[in-house]
Enzyme design. Sequence first.
Site, short mmCIF file in Angstrom:
data_model
loop_
_atom_site.label_atom_id
_atom_site.label_comp_id
_atom_site.label_asym_id
_atom_site.label_seq_id
_atom_site.Cartn_x
_atom_site.Cartn_y
_atom_site.Cartn_z
N ASN A 209 0.89 -1.34 0.10
CA ASN A 209 -0.15 -0.10 0.14
C ASN A 209 0.90 1.15 -0.12
O ASN A 209 1.63 1.42 1.00
CB ASN A 209 -1.01 -0.04 1.35
N SER B 259 -0.81 2.75 6.25
CA SER B 259 -1.04 3.29 7.70
C SER B 259 0.40 3.49 8.52
O SER B 259 0.58 4.14 9.57
CB SER B 259 -1.94 2.46 8.49
N HIS C 228 6.96 -1.54 3.32
CA HIS C 228 6.63 -3.12 3.87
C HIS C 228 5.66 -3.42 2.77
O HIS C 228 5.13 -2.96 2.11
CB HIS C 228 5.88 -3.14 5.20
#
Length: 113
Positions: free
Chosen positions: A86, A94, A99
């Site tokens: 993401n 978030s 990652h």
Amino acid sequence: MSDCLFCKIIDGSIPSKKVYEDDDLFAFEDVNPQAPTHILVVPKSHKPTLLELEESDKETIGKVYLVANKLAREKGIDDGFRVVVNCGEKAGQSVFHIHFHLLGGRSFMWPPG
Ligand code: AMP
């Protein structure tokens, strides 16, 4: 980076369920799994998002996929799994330390939500 959650997990000051580590990468179980197997593969070098990657990161990012393959085989999800990044709040990021989510152990829909 001192106030980064994943930097603290990598340096051990915040506990995690580690599944892999080498000089460049650290992998651990996601605390809020979205599939029976949900592992985060994290480059140790702090960069907030995919957009900050540079030429010098090429080898490390290649290694992410080799480690994801190894973990997928070890966890028995090599019959079908996803590796997802993401990038940015709008995409659902978030934690602002790059990652790679390794997800498996169930069927997935396409397109993702
Ligand atoms: P993203 O939303 O793509 O930035 O992914 C961040 C991921 O980190 C989420 O799947 C969270 O469940 C996971 N996460 C947050 N805090 C921890 C933690 N302390 N240990 C393991 N995973 C975490």
